[in-house]
Structures are given as structure tokens and as C-alpha cells.
Scaffold this motif. Sequence first.
Motif, PDB file in Angstrom:
ATOM      1  N   VAL A   3      24.709  42.767  39.093  1.00  0.00           N
ATOM      2  CA  VAL A   3      25.170  41.960  40.340  1.00  0.00           C
ATOM      3  C   VAL A   3      26.576  42.269  40.800  1.00  0.00           C
ATOM      4  N   PHE A   4      27.548  42.814  39.785  1.00  0.00           N
ATOM      5  CA  PHE A   4      28.866  43.084  39.960  1.00  0.00           C
ATOM      6  C   PHE A   4      29.017  44.573  40.049  1.00  0.00           C
ATOM      7  N   ALA A   5      28.041  45.640  40.065  1.00  0.00           N
ATOM      8  CA  ALA A   5      28.208  46.697  40.113  1.00  0.00           C
ATOM      9  C   ALA A   5      28.925  47.493  41.356  1.00  0.00           C
ATOM     10  N   ASP A   6      28.503  46.851  42.479  1.00  0.00           N
ATOM     11  CA  ASP A   6      29.286  47.518  43.858  1.00  0.00           C
ATOM     12  C   ASP A   6      30.814  46.986  43.593  1.00  0.00           C
ATOM     13  N   PHE A   7      31.029  45.466  43.306  1.00  0.00           N
ATOM     14  CA  PHE A   7      32.484  45.076  43.225  1.00  0.00           C
ATOM     15  C   PHE A   7      33.203  45.962  42.353  1.00  0.00           C
ATOM     16  N   LEU A   8      32.636  46.262  41.325  1.00  0.00           N
ATOM     17  CA  LEU A   8      33.422  46.921  40.150  1.00  0.00           C
ATOM     18  C   LEU A   8      33.553  48.477  40.570  1.00  0.00           C
ATOM     19  N   ALA A   9      32.612  49.263  41.367  1.00  0.00           N
ATOM     20  CA  ALA A   9      32.677  50.259  42.063  1.00  0.00           C
ATOM     21  C   ALA A   9      33.851  50.502  42.783  1.00  0.00           C
ATOM     22  N   LYS A  10      34.314  49.313  43.673  1.00  0.00           N
ATOM     23  CA  LYS A  10      35.318  49.590  44.490  1.00  0.00           C
ATOM     24  C   LYS A  10      36.793  49.472  44.109  1.00  0.00           C
ATOM     25  N   ILE A  11      36.962  49.338  42.555  1.00  0.00           N
ATOM     26  CA  ILE A  11      38.259  49.090  41.909  1.00  0.00           C
ATOM     27  C   ILE A  11      38.738  50.559  41.738  1.00  0.00           C
ATOM     28  N   ASP A  12      39.633  51.018  42.273  1.00  0.00           N
ATOM     29  CA  ASP A  12      40.178  52.322  42.127  1.00  0.00           C
ATOM     30  C   ASP A  12      40.746  52.801  40.849  1.00  0.00           C
ATOM     31  N   HIS A  13      41.563  51.761  40.566  1.00  0.00           N
ATOM     32  CA  HIS A  13      42.167  52.151  38.899  1.00  0.00           C
ATOM     33  C   HIS A  13      41.363  51.715  37.724  1.00  0.00           C
ATOM     34  N   ARG A  17      39.516  48.392  36.730  1.00  0.00           N
ATOM     35  CA  ARG A  17      38.107  48.195  36.650  1.00  0.00           C
ATOM     36  C   ARG A  17      37.485  47.818  35.244  1.00  0.00           C
ATOM     37  N   LEU A  18      37.841  48.630  34.050  1.00  0.00           N
ATOM     38  CA  LEU A  18      37.641  48.228  32.737  1.00  0.00           C
ATOM     39  C   LEU A  18      37.936  46.635  32.389  1.00  0.00           C
ATOM     40  N   ARG A  19      39.135  46.251  32.600  1.00  0.00           N
ATOM     41  CA  ARG A  19      39.343  44.975  32.453  1.00  0.00           C
ATOM     42  C   ARG A  19      38.611  43.893  33.059  1.00  0.00           C
ATOM     43  N   THR A  20      38.463  44.243  34.228  1.00  0.00           N
ATOM     44  CA  THR A  20      37.550  43.269  34.938  1.00  0.00           C
ATOM     45  C   THR A  20      36.026  43.149  34.580  1.00  0.00           C
ATOM     46  N   GLU A  21      35.741  44.283  34.128  1.00  0.00           N
ATOM     47  CA  GLU A  21      34.489  44.359  33.639  1.00  0.00           C
ATOM     48  C   GLU A  21      34.276  43.795  32.172  1.00  0.00           C
ATOM     49  N   GLU A  22      35.465  44.082  31.507  1.00  0.00           N
ATOM     50  CA  GLU A  22      35.428  43.172  30.088  1.00  0.00           C
ATOM     51  C   GLU A  22      35.362  41.784  30.246  1.00  0.00           C
ATOM     52  N   THR A  38      27.699  37.284  43.666  1.00  0.00           N
ATOM     53  CA  THR A  38      28.770  37.997  44.603  1.00  0.00           C
ATOM     54  C   THR A  38      28.755  37.172  45.946  1.00  0.00           C
ATOM     55  N   LYS A  39      29.976  36.385  46.139  1.00  0.00           N
ATOM     56  CA  LYS A  39      29.934  35.632  47.397  1.00  0.00           C
ATOM     57  C   LYS A  39      31.326  35.880  47.999  1.00  0.00           C
ATOM     58  N   TRP A  40      31.359  36.253  49.169  1.00  0.00           N
ATOM     59  CA  TRP A  40      32.681  36.566  50.107  1.00  0.00           C
ATOM     60  C   TRP A  40      33.273  37.580  49.266  1.00  0.00           C
ATOM     61  N   ASN A  41      32.422  38.540  48.972  1.00  0.00           N
ATOM     62  CA  ASN A  41      32.991  39.926  48.198  1.00  0.00           C
ATOM     63  C   ASN A  41      33.675  39.830  46.708  1.00  0.00           C
ATOM     64  N   GLN A  42      33.354  38.538  46.359  1.00  0.00           N
ATOM     65  CA  GLN A  42      34.067  38.066  45.038  1.00  0.00           C
ATOM     66  C   GLN A  42      33.114  37.977  43.950  1.00  0.00           C
ATOM     67  N   PRO A  43      33.212  38.317  42.896  1.00  0.00           N
ATOM     68  CA  PRO A  43      32.307  37.921  41.539  1.00  0.00           C
ATOM     69  C   PRO A  43      32.650  36.582  41.304  1.00  0.00           C
ATOM     70  N   MET A  44      31.764  35.782  41.014  1.00  0.00           N
ATOM     71  CA  MET A  44      31.704  34.438  40.536  1.00  0.00           C
ATOM     72  C   MET A  44      30.659  34.077  39.639  1.00  0.00           C
ATOM     73  N   PHE A  45      30.753  32.815  39.079  1.00  0.00           N
ATOM     74  CA  PHE A  45      29.817  32.193  38.176  1.00  0.00           C
ATOM     75  C   PHE A  45      29.439  31.048  38.702  1.00  0.00           C
ATOM     76  N   THR A  46      27.939  30.549  38.812  1.00  0.00           N
ATOM     77  CA  THR A  46      27.670  29.244  39.188  1.00  0.00           C
ATOM     78  C   THR A  46      26.806  28.664  38.225  1.00  0.00           C
ATOM     79  N   ASP A  47      26.490  27.063  38.395  1.00  0.00           N
ATOM     80  CA  ASP A  47      25.682  26.434  37.396  1.00  0.00           C
ATOM     81  C   ASP A  47      25.043  25.300  38.318  1.00  0.00           C
TER      82      ASP A  47
END
Length: 123
Positions: A3-13, A17-22, A38-47
Motif C-alpha cells: 500500500v505504501f509502494a507508490d509513496f516510497l518510490a517518490k522519495i528521491d534520496h 527511502r530506506l529509513r521510511t520503509e524501515e 495512504t490518505k492525502w498522499n501520506q502513509p498512515m495507520f488506522t485502527d
Amino acid sequence: MEVFADFLAKIDHPDHRLRTEEVLGWVANKYPSLVPVTKWNQPMFTDHDTYIIGFSVSKQHLAVAPEQAAMMHFDNEIKESGLKHTKEIIRFPWNKPFDFTLLEKLIEFNIWDKKDCKTFWRV
């Protein structure tokens, strides 16, 4: 974590990218009951369809957004950590180790505090 693949792919550095993925992977593994979205182009977690924690990236840091109630609850710890913050976010710099202990406290608080919440955001 697809679900976060597109968001992560847009991180240039690559290191950012690795830290965010971690960090996102850590949350997903530690809290398998939370739903990654992903909402508002940001990764998040819900319950139970309520917001628990969200993330964004900038040139200088990974921002963590736990909502104001959690920020206020951990105000002293956030200040003592030396991390820069606003009323809504904590900035975790790329060039320092990530504070998973603080992140865990924020998530645990939100899960507990929002267990009966019926809305996405606190009202």
C-alpha cells in the motif's frame, strides 16, 4: 506494505527511502492489527477506521504526526528527546538514529485513547 509502494518510490534520496520503509515496516510488524493506508498522499495507520499515526517526509527529516492529544500527553518526553516539533508533528532527522521507543509510546497511547473513538480524527 504494498500500500505504501507508490509513496516510497517518490522519495528521491535512497537513504531516506530506506529509513521510511524501515519505520513503516516496524509499525506494520509490531502492530499487525493496525491497517496501513495512504490518505492525502501520506502513509498512515488506522485502527477501527480511526487515525492512529501518520508520516511525511522532507529534505531534513521524517515527520511523525500522532495528533495533538498524544503530543500533549508526551510533551515532556518530546522536549527531553531534543527532537524539533510543532503542535502536530515530531521531526525525526535523517542523520540521527530513529527513536522507536518514543514512536511506540505514541502509538500505544493512541490505540488506548481512541479505542472507543467513532471518528477518523479526535473531535
